[in-house]
Design a protein around this motif. Structure first.
Motif, PDB file in Angstrom:
ATOM      1  N   ASN B 541       0.839  -1.196   0.000  1.00 41.33           N
ATOM      2  CA  ASN B 541       0.000   0.000   0.000  1.00 41.33           C
ATOM      3  C   ASN B 541       0.868   1.237   0.000  1.00 41.33           C
ATOM      4  N   GLU B 572      -4.030   7.245  -2.490  1.00 43.14           N
ATOM      5  CA  GLU B 572      -3.713   5.934  -1.905  1.00 43.14           C
ATOM      6  C   GLU B 572      -3.887   4.888  -2.981  1.00 43.14           C
ATOM      7  N   PHE B 573      -3.023   3.914  -2.999  1.00 42.25           N
ATOM      8  CA  PHE B 573      -3.240   2.790  -3.903  1.00 42.25           C
ATOM      9  C   PHE B 573      -2.487   1.574  -3.393  1.00 42.25           C
ATOM     10  N   GLY B 574      -2.841   0.436  -3.883  1.00 40.34           N
ATOM     11  CA  GLY B 574      -2.183  -0.775  -3.411  1.00 40.34           C
ATOM     12  C   GLY B 574      -2.578  -1.992  -4.220  1.00 40.34           C
TER      13      GLY B 574
END
Lengths: 525, 1022
Positions: B541, B572-574
């Motif tokens: 993440n 945000e990313f993951g």
């Protein structure tokens, strides 16, 4: 299926290896299990792989509620801001109304904006590709929302209003497409797979007009004549009716034009007494405004306009846009020919344009520029100006034109035309024959609606391609001999300002034909 | 070099087994006790070496200090052997009971243990394509980045130093480009932890024990959906068994750019002359007359009087840039717990002023036995790096502007302050002063990294081991960029003062993975079985927070709260993956070798209908030399044939790509902001894995007691269902969509030769590796499709069926129009005049259209052959190591020349522009266009395509080890020269450059130059 990692491991117990024997074996297993717990990958099941963008909403599940439908429609309104940021290139700049402030320093603009001004555009000109692609990217949102409305659980009132708004927007875009590109691909539903997009072919213009008119009549039935104060800015029944009038005027269906526009007269619109007030950011959505693209400045929320930054002269260094060192783009510059059209005493001239400016060093720089969208603002690059799509004066002039076409210059025709002239502090006209009246209305449109993206379409609906060619080449000859702005000694290219008949239709962007070779091109390209 | 393998657990086990075997079998011959010490060439004791009396079963193993004691009679022959050394035979003399035996390095030993995916394997048993990077053969190279260590070391591994920026990670491609749409970078695995497609800047090269490159599907399919582009396994050091030591390496040097790697632009007088002539030529051509003197602007009227001449490129160079590297490693290998602690500091100033990189590393690797069946360990490393960077690459950035800036302006005004605006008069573009820009802008990137690998291993039921592993990688970075108001704008013609701008950004990434591995290993007579069952879960993440500020009361307050206007954004990313995998190796009689792996993996990145993929692989090997029928010649030591086939995947398509999400598009109703949402992309819930099927056939041949080792390898990799951003008709609402379409083939041949010999006292060794890769697009969306990337004024790369991927495309330049007549007789080139380039009418329709229609293939950016050649040796205390790398027969589009040979007069031009076309009577050298127009000279065309074949002399290291009788501890002094010479006809400064990004390859828009570095250093071991 939800399996925890812990459970995964327990499955191992069933393996024969583990079953075999021994107490200490069991101890070890228990030890493993505790260990895994400590390792702490608590729930490692199937949902472990379900990740969605935490910063965005997934489209499949959108469009369900009143709020979501409203937001989807608002989003499409928002896309219009971008659409109108470059609309001037294809409807005003290309015409004889405006030219460019020649950039001696940067000669790399050839294939793009300069090609439009000098009519040297071709299928590879990137601005047409942007226009075409942007139009359809708004279209997919309109079509998706319309489709989802069918199954949405939103209230009927919201659904009706939304459908009306979306259909006017779709009609507006297809009306632009069909006038600019001729036959175009009609899409009215979202496309499901990439392969489906390759099946679509251009439809005849007539089919496009049918869709446009059908959408508009639907919208007229669905839209309210006005909105509560907190919803001002939405598309109204008046906008839909005027659009209907516009489309029919373009098709020379004059009785129908009169029928549509007369309904607008009863909706409470009126001319403002002062032309300058029409464009003041402090005075938005007034009685004369039927449909404006809404922008907002004075903040950094990203919904602002910035037209003057494109239109102001190059290297004006803050003398036009009042920020230190601020230059303009030098585009859409009022041509000498256009400036000469104003009758003496026309108050609209100084509102619409300036013939030059005083530089920081006090010298007069004779580079004209559009002034309609030049208003004081406090944040650099962020202006508050709305863009007018439909004004009441347009309704009056269209009505006047249609009446003249059906029954000659009647007093009613004079009445509508002179309302506009008198507001501009010009004397009313009278005693013209039908053709003189026709010319007078067209000239009045050119002045009244200057730099509001009407000129190219007015040329196209009133003149044949060969007449347009003659008119534009005559204007081009003047520009070549006596350019509106100085060229710093750099000569015109041989072909600059040479217009050919086929150019009244824009080329289908080369990329689209390359991607799908089944797509046909307009003749001449 | 032998040390690197000694410590491996397996080695220890073998040692222990042998010990048990031999102690029980020790014969009670009537012999005397013979004792002694086994040492290596450097005098280090060798523990665990076996000593056997030849022809008997009497034997022993040396203890931790290398001592042994054995019963032997005079005349007996002692055979002393140990992994990594040539065995020695010593005849026991009567009367002599103490022997000091020294062992020599063996060239290569097939019992060496090689690190592979989720484990290790005996080299002799390997049936897949694996290259082990010999860390000792690399020498002490002055580098800040691990990627440099791979340069020239293994066949099939292409390492391109695309820029000389300090700390820069080089581009690594294993066996060609396998993907058009997803990435082509390998997976990096550090101590068993798959950390991603980039190693970043934060691993200390000095901490590395071994690097293994996994190349074929049989070795990479255990990494499933991330294995397609190869895997680089990095193992960090740990203490040697039984040894305690401290090693300090100190390295100091200087970096600069040699004169022949600088682009030569016109000086002040030359440029003024050029401008003068351009006015003359224009009037002559367009007005058909001689110009009047006053028609030429005053500043160019008398060019020879031009007083100032600034070489902007020279002005931005730091010719005395420092390089400094210190590492200290403390190891403790006695007892049950082994540990290593290291600290490192590196500081590299760039060849461009005010750019530098420094990094501080610490590491602690500890492992040990808790009891008979429990082993545990943890590797912890932390680093802090700081980079002062500058936007150097491309025509609009520092390097580009240093080339085209007007040379008639000085760097400093008379009062010593910066001259803030360069050019901007006489039709020349104005730009910021690049020297001032480098001095006055702030551009910091601070990165902190913490990586940990922990494991616990349980041995049970004799043949089983269970290992549980938890890895974590935490990275935090903070970036700050401030551009003061005193600078001119970043674009063209933007004189100062401008608004000051500030950007601050913090990014945090957390990557965690856990593996559960159950392994089984058993030998039953001639059958050897190894099996592995595993489960892995990983999640990453990332979040960022960014603030921008504009307009500052003062340039001194570089913080967001001092800005008049601020904006902020965050994100945000993951992704996550879940995998089950298994591997079984079976060997019969050390002759027939089989291996099978299988991985089933699910990824969050793929569409709901295609989340899981299966990745099987098989391989087999046959050691012919072990067969009875194989002729027992003295010169063939070992011969192995092997083959593999497998399927791997590629998931490098970014997160959430299969989903269509809404994005904001706000509007205004009644003077208030109304939030709106629109579709952001086309949704494709069928998006799945990009699959590679790879076949590999290899041959390993050892000759003359391993003095010569030959490896030849053929591979055929076909990438299916390529993850490709496919162009769609825009009536769909989108211009492109990710889809699984198309097929690409890479076939190749890899040759490696290792040769070692000893000529009297001189040890010589050389390694030559050659790579031949051929790439072909087999299928795209439809038969006749092509994928275009790039731009009209940049360069185009086009992939078409039947051709290699991403070929250079453009107009074919046929010469220069000499006369109006010639223009008229040529297919219509709208706007062409004498002196513009004459282009080929590819469509044959009589018109050269100003778009892509008449563009054809004008170059191949893929090298036909890659070369890595290491030459090393030692004599007495002296040693040397030389590395050459090369790439042959490929093209580069030197796109910067569309700017530096742009005759508009808005830019300074190359010195060779003197020979441009001026008129039919002054045609020049046929390479430079007229200054009378801008059209038909800067489009993507073959004029700017050059053969970029080259050989770099990458490194020469010379060392001298001080005799031990002089100093009490081992000391080696060395000199190293990095990137010393470049042999090429390519006119650019770096034929490895690629400024295009993605598959826009083979494009040179001028990047940070690659400097040479000279260092002096010392290694001291206590």
């Amino acid at each position: 299926m939800k399996l925890t990692l812990y459970q995964e491991l327990l499955h191992l117990e069933q393996l024969s290896v583990f079953k075999t024997k021994k107490r200490n074996m069991k101890k070890i297993l228990i030890y493993f299990q505790t260990l895994i717990l400590v390792v702490g990958l608590g729930s490692c099941g199937e949902d472990f792989l379900d990740k969605t963008d935490p910063t965005a909403l997934v489209s499949d599940t959108f469009y369900g509620t009143d709020q979501e439908v409203t937001q989807a429609v608002t989003g499409i309104y928002g896309m219009l801001r971008g659409y109108f940021n470059s609309h001037w290139q294809f409807t005003e700049f290309i015409s004889d109304n405006t030219t460019l402030h020649f950039n001696v320093g940067n000669r790399g603009q050839g294939p793009a904006l300069e090609a439009i001004e000098y009519w040297q555009y071709n299928a590879g000109t990137p601005n047409f590709a942007s226009l075409y692609n942007n139009t359809y990217s708004i279209m997919v949102n309109i079509n998706t929302t319309l489709e989802k409305l069918k199954t949405s659980t939103a209230s009927q009132a919201i659904k009706d209003r939304s459908e009306g708004e979306l259909k006017v927007m779709r009609a507006y875009l297809y009306f632009d497409l069909v006038r600019l590109f001729g036959d175009v691909i009609i899409v009215t539903e979202p496309i499901k797979t990439p392969a489906d997009a390759f099946q679509l072919q251009r439809s005849p213009s007539e089919a496009v007009y049918s869709l446009v008119l059908a959408d508009l009549s639907d919208a007229i039935n669905l839209l309210p004549p006005n909105y509560p104060a907190n919803q001002v800015g939405r598309i109204t029944k008046g906008a839909a009716l005027t659009m209907q009038g516009r489309v029919r005027l373009h098709r020379k269906e004059y009785p129908e034009v009169i029928n549509s526009l007369k309904q607008v007269l009863n909706l409470g619109y009126n001319l403002l007494p002062n032309y300058a007030d029409v464009f003041r950011p402090g005075n938005k959505n007034h009685k004369e405004s039927i449909w404006d693209v809404q922008y907002q400045g004075e903040n950094l929320f990203g919904v602002n306009s910035s037209f003057i930054y494109t239109f102001a002269p190059l290297a004006s260094q803050g003398a036009v846009i009042k920020f230190p060192g601020q230059d303009g783009g030098g585009w859409n510059t009022p041509s000498k020919e256009f400036i000469s059209l104003y009758e003496p005493g026309d108050v609209r001239k100084s509102v619409s344009l300036k013939e030059g400016y005083t530089s920081n060093s006090g010298a007069w720089v004779p580079v004209p520029f559009i002034n309609k969208y030049n208003n004081p603002h406090s944040i650099r690059g962020v202006t508050d100006d709305n863009w007018p799509i439909i004004r009441y004066s347009d309704v009056l002039l269209m009505l006047s034109e249609a009446i003249n076409e059906t029954s000659g210059p009647t007093s009613e025709a004079y009445e509508y035309l002179n309302l506009v002239r008198v507001r501009a502090t010009l004397s009313p006209l009278n005693g013209l024959d039908k053709n003189q009246f026709r010319m007078a209305v067209l000239k009045e449109r050119r002045i009244e609606l200057a730099f509001e993206n009407h000129r190219w379409f007015d040329l196209k609906r009133t003149l044949s391609p060969s007449e347009i060619k003659t008119l534009l080449n005559a204007y081009g000859k003047k520009e070549r001999e006596d350019p509106t702005t100085s060229r710093g000694g750099i000569p015109f290219s041989q072909e600059d300002y040479t217009f050919e008949e086929y150019q009244v239709l824009f080329p289908i962007p080369a990329d689209q034909i390359r991607i799908n070779p089944a797509t046909t091109q307009n003749p001449g390209y | 070099m032998k040390e690197q393998f000694q410590t491996k657990v397996k080695t220890r086990l073998i040692g222990l087994m042998l010990l048990m075997l031999f102690t029980t079998l020790t014969a009670l011959a009537q012999s005397a006790n013979v004792s002694g010490t086994v040492k290596d060439e450097t005098g280090e004791s060798v523990p665990g070496a076996t000593v056997v009396v030849k022809g008997t079963q009497t034997g022993t193993v040396t203890d931790l200090d290398g001592n042994f004691s054995i019963k032997a009679a005079p005349g007996d022959i002692l055979v002393v052997s140990f992994i990594g050394y040539s065995a020695r035979e010593i005849t026991v003399q009567s009367g002599q009971t103490v022997y000091d035996i020294s062992l020599e390095d063996s060239m290569s030993d097939l019992s060496e243990v090689v690190v592979v995916g989720y484990g290790s394997q005996r080299k002799a048993d390997i049936t897949s394509a694996v290259s082990v990077i010999n860390m000792d053969a690399i020498g002490n190279v002055p580098t800040t980045n691990v990627s440099r260590l791979l340069q020239g070391q293994a066949a099939g591994v292409e390492v391109r130093q695309q820029s000389g920026r300090p700390g820069e990670e080089m581009q690594i491609r294993i066996r060609g480009i396998g993907s058009l749409g997803a990435g082509s970078q390998p997976l990096y695995v550090v101590d068993g932890f798959p950390i991603g497609n980039s190693l970043g800047q934060n691993v200390n090269p000095a901490d590395i024990e071994t690097i293994t490159v996994l190349k074929d599907a049989a070795s990479t399919s255990i990494y499933g959906a991330r294995g397609s582009n190869g895997v680089v396994l990095i193992t960090t050091k740990n203490a040697k068994e039984g040894k305690v030591g401290l090693e300090v390496i100190v390295n100091q040097g200087v970096t600069n750019l040699p004169d022949n790697r600088r682009t030569k632009m016109m000086n002040g007088v030359e440029f003024a002359t050029f401008k003068n002539e351009s006015f003359v030529d224009r009037i002559r051509y367009f007005s058909k007359r001689e110009p009047l003197i006053e028609e030429i602007p005053l500043e160019f009227r008398f060019p020879e009087q031009t007083a100032i001449s600034t070489d902007w490129f020279n002005e931005i160079l730091n010719q005395n840039a420092k390089f400094q590297n210190v590492n200290a490693t403390l190891t403790a290998g006695k007892g049950d717990i082994r540990s290593l602690v290291s600290v490192g500091y590196v500081n590299q100033e760039g060849a461009i002023i005010k750019t530098d990189f420094d990094r501080f590393n610490v590491r602690a690797n500890v492992d040990g036995k808790i009891n008979e069946f429990l082993t545990m360990g943890v590797n912890l490393s932390a680093s802090h790096s700081r980079e002062n960077f500058a936007p150097t690459d491309g025509r609009s950035a520092i390097i580009g502007r240093a080339l085209w800036a007007d040379p008639r302006y000085p760097v400093y005004k008379e009062d010593g302050t910066f001259n803030p605006y360069i050019g901007g008069t006489g039709g020349v573009f104005g730009t910021a002063n690049v020297v001032q820009e480098l001095y006055e802008t702030t551009r910091d990137l601070n990165t902190n990294n913490l990586m940990s690998n922990a494991f616990l291993e349980v041995s049970f039921l004799k043949n089983f081991k269970f290992r549980t592993v938890l890895n974590a990688n935490l990275t935090g970075s903070k970036q700050k960029e401030f551009r003061p108001s005193t600078l001119a704008g970043g674009g063209f013609n933007q004189p100062p003062p401008r608004e000051a701008t500030l950007m601050e950004r913090t990014v945090e990434t957390m990557n965690i993975s856990a593996d559960q591995l159950l392994s089984y290993s058993k030998t039953i007579q001639k059958h050897r079985i190894d099996a592995l069952l595993g489960f892995s879960a990983q999640e990453e993440n990332t979040s960022f927070l960014q603030g921008n500020g504009n307009e500052f009361a003062s340039d001194k307050t570089k913080s967001l709260n001092a800005a008049v206007r601020t904006t902020s954004t965050s994100g945000e990313f993951g992704w996550s993956l879940l995998a089950y995998f298994a591997r079984a190796n079976y060997a019969y009689n050390d002759k027939y070798l089989f291996s099978a792996t299988f991985r089933r993996e699910g990824s969050s990145r793929f569409g709901a209908n295609n989340k899981y993929g299966n990745f099987p692989a098989f391989s087999a090997g046959w050691r012919l030399s072990e067969e009875n029928f194989f002729p027992k010649t003295s010169w063939i030591t070992d011969l192995k044939l092997r083959g593999s086939y497998g399927i791997t995947g590629n998931n490098a398509i970014g997160n959430y790509s299969s989903q269509s999400v809404m994005r904001a598009s706000n509007y205004v109703f009644a003077g208030k902001i109304a939030t709106g949402q629109i579709l952001s992309n086309f949704s494709n819930s069928f998006l799945g894995w990009e699959q590679s099927q790879q076949t590999d056939i290899g041959l390993d041949l050892s000759l003359f007691e391993n003095k010569v080792i030959l490896t030849a390898e053929y591979y055929n990799r076909i990438t299916n269902n390529m993850l490709l951003s496919v162009e769609m008709p825009s009536v769909s609402g989108f211009t492109q969509s990710l889809d699984n379409v198309g097929k690409v083939k890479n076939i190749g041949l890899e040759l490696g030769i290792d040769f070692r010999t000893k000529v009297s006292r001189v040890n010589l060794r050389t390694n030559l590796n050659l790579t031949f890769n051929r790439n072909e697009v087999l299928e795209l969306r439809g038969g006749a499709d092509a994928i275009w990337s790039g731009s009209f004024y940049g360069s185009y790369n086009v992939s078409k069926v039947g051709r290699p991927m991403a070929m250079l495309y453009g107009y074919k330049m046929m010469g220069i129009f000499q006369t109006d007549e010639e223009v008229k007789n040529w297919p219509t080139q709208d706007g062409a005049i004498p002196g513009t380039y004459k282009y080929f009418d590819a469509t044959g329709d009589g018109v050269i259209s100003y778009d892509q229609r008449d563009m054809i293939e004008i170059g191949n950016p893929h090298p036909a052959m890659l070369l890595g050649w290491t030459l090393g040796g030692d004599v007495g205390g002296f040693d040397f190591n030389i590395l050459f790398t090369g790439a042959f027969n490929y093209d580069m589009m030197r796109n910067i020349e569309a700017t530096t040979m742009n005759m508009d007069g808005v830019f300074n031009i190359l010195q060779s522009g003197v020979n441009r076309f001026r008129s039919a009577d002054m045609p020049g050298d046929g390479r430079g266009a007229t200054s009378n127009t801008w059209k038909w000279q800067r489009e993507s065309n073959s004029r700017y395509v050059y053969d970029a074949s080259h050989v770099w002399l990458r490194n020469i290291t010379l060392g001298y080890s001080l005799p031990l009788n002089v100093i009490k501890f081992k000391t080696r002094l060395f000199f190293s020269g990095e990137n010393l010479f470049l042999f090429t006809d390519y006119p650019g400064t770096n034929p490895d450059v690629s400024t295009g990004g993605g598959i826009n390859i083979g494009r040179d828009d001028e990047a940070y130059p690659v400097p040479r570095t000279f260092t002096l250093g010392a290694t001291i071991s206590f």
